[in-house]
Design a protein around this motif. Sequence first.
Motif, short mmCIF file in Angstrom:
data_model
loop_
_atom_site.label_atom_id
_atom_site.label_comp_id
_atom_site.label_asym_id
_atom_site.label_seq_id
_atom_site.Cartn_x
_atom_site.Cartn_y
_atom_site.Cartn_z
N THR A 121 0.88 -1.30 0.06
CA THR A 121 0.15 0.06 -0.10
C THR A 121 0.96 1.15 -0.03
O THR A 121 2.05 1.17 0.09
CB THR A 121 -0.90 -0.02 1.15
OG1 THR A 121 -0.25 0.51 2.28
CG2 THR A 121 -1.54 -1.21 1.51
N SER A 122 0.43 2.40 0.09
CA SER A 122 1.16 3.55 0.03
C SER A 122 2.01 3.58 1.34
O SER A 122 2.88 4.54 1.44
CB SER A 122 0.19 4.72 -0.11
OG SER A 122 -0.73 5.00 1.06
N ARG A 123 1.43 2.95 2.35
CA ARG A 123 2.33 2.97 3.81
C ARG A 123 3.26 2.01 3.93
O ARG A 123 3.99 1.75 4.75
CB ARG A 123 1.48 2.66 4.86
CG ARG A 123 0.03 3.93 4.78
CD ARG A 123 -0.19 4.23 6.03
NE ARG A 123 0.91 5.04 6.57
CZ ARG A 123 0.91 5.98 7.88
NH1 ARG A 123 -0.14 6.08 8.51
NH2 ARG A 123 1.96 6.39 8.08
N LYS A 125 6.77 0.15 3.75
CA LYS A 125 7.96 0.74 3.66
C LYS A 125 9.23 -0.34 3.38
O LYS A 125 10.20 0.15 3.01
CB LYS A 125 8.51 1.66 4.79
CG LYS A 125 7.60 2.71 5.09
CD LYS A 125 7.87 4.11 3.71
CE LYS A 125 6.71 5.03 3.66
NZ LYS A 125 6.30 5.73 4.97
N TYR A 149 8.86 -0.09 -5.88
CA TYR A 149 7.85 0.38 -4.92
C TYR A 149 8.74 1.27 -3.96
O TYR A 149 8.36 1.75 -2.97
CB TYR A 149 6.93 -0.58 -4.34
CG TYR A 149 5.84 -0.93 -5.23
CD1 TYR A 149 4.70 -0.39 -5.35
CD2 TYR A 149 6.19 -2.28 -6.07
CE1 TYR A 149 3.81 -0.59 -6.29
CE2 TYR A 149 5.31 -2.76 -6.80
CZ TYR A 149 3.97 -1.88 -6.97
OH TYR A 149 2.96 -2.39 -7.92
#
Length: 366
Positions: A121-123, A125, A149
């Motif tokens: 997801t965008s979170r 890391k 990503y």
Amino acid sequence: MKVPFNDLYTHNRSMHQEIQDAIASVIESSAFVDGPAIGEFEKRFSSFCGGEVAAVSNGTDALMLALLSLDLKPGDEVIVPAQSFIATIEPLFFLGLKPIFVDCCSETYNIDPQKVETAITSRTKAIIAVHLYGCPADIKALRQIATRYDLKIIEDSAQGHCAEIDGVRAGSLGDIATFSFYPGKNLGAFGDAGAVVSKNQEWIKNVRVLRNHGRQKGAKYEHSAIGFNCRMDTIQAAVLTVKLDRLEEWTDRRRKIAAQYTNHLKDIVKTPIETKGVRHVYHLYVIEVPRREDFIANMRELGVQTGIHYPIPMHLHQPVVNALGDKRGFFPNAERSAEHIVSLPIYPEMTEQQIEYVIEATKRSL
Ligand SMILES: *Cc1c(COP(=O)(O)O)cnc(C)c1O
């Protein structure tokens, strides 16, 4: 005949005098914390696995310090395999990071790279790639995704000392790696110990500050960060430096025993696989059997101790369910294998008779 699951007594007898001498010299110096043996071990382990090394208190703290050095923020997501020892995810919880489970590959038991992308997801890391049982995770495939990503790859190499992909050692495969030297690991201390390894000197410098109460090198009562006490004892470093010299030889021995097991058992049970270019170091030799409880009882009857690594996949542990919700059914390979896996004894000091006995006992216990 009796075959224990592991035999640390015999293991350590094989270099008894050298270890006694190394410990005696630490006692002589009285530098029990931050003694010269720490720097010596860091240097030796660094040339062994490529990358700067920070010696720390254990493998779990190593993971915590590695995550901290990557500067992750609470709420950030970290992709992890569904099957591993619980320590792989413990630090995520106490750092406020969110583990995102991905199913394992049914052949290697490692995180399945093909299932990683849908978990991003965008979170997201980072990815923690565990070299489970000593089989290196598919870093090449993970790297492609990580690059796309912008994710960091953390190797949990607590079971992967000396493992390789295309001649590159665990510790140098990802962006940062963590090791455990718990006594039963392939390189084991005389108590708890661990290490963080990376080619990124800044990160390792950061780990060295954090492990020692936030002190910069040489400082005593000045603290540049709120840190921890995650130091390795000098005695452990001295022991590990002696043992490191023999690690290659022990690894070869483990691989020979594994080859013998596989050769005799592959047609009757599911045995570990080695993909091309991969050096599996067999921290554990894991097979799958249809009726596990009977199998283990039969083996015990015949004098052979076995283990299960691990009977409960990480997403099904009660506190994990409490924190993240019930994900039963989402990671079928991890759940199915957890019901059938059994670990056979494997350690460098096994005799030929013991190896043959385990093979015979396995055949008779199915
Ligand atoms: C042993 C282990 C750890 C934890 O190491 P400790 O030194 O016991 O803290 C972490 N991850 C895996 C996969 C392990 O096997």
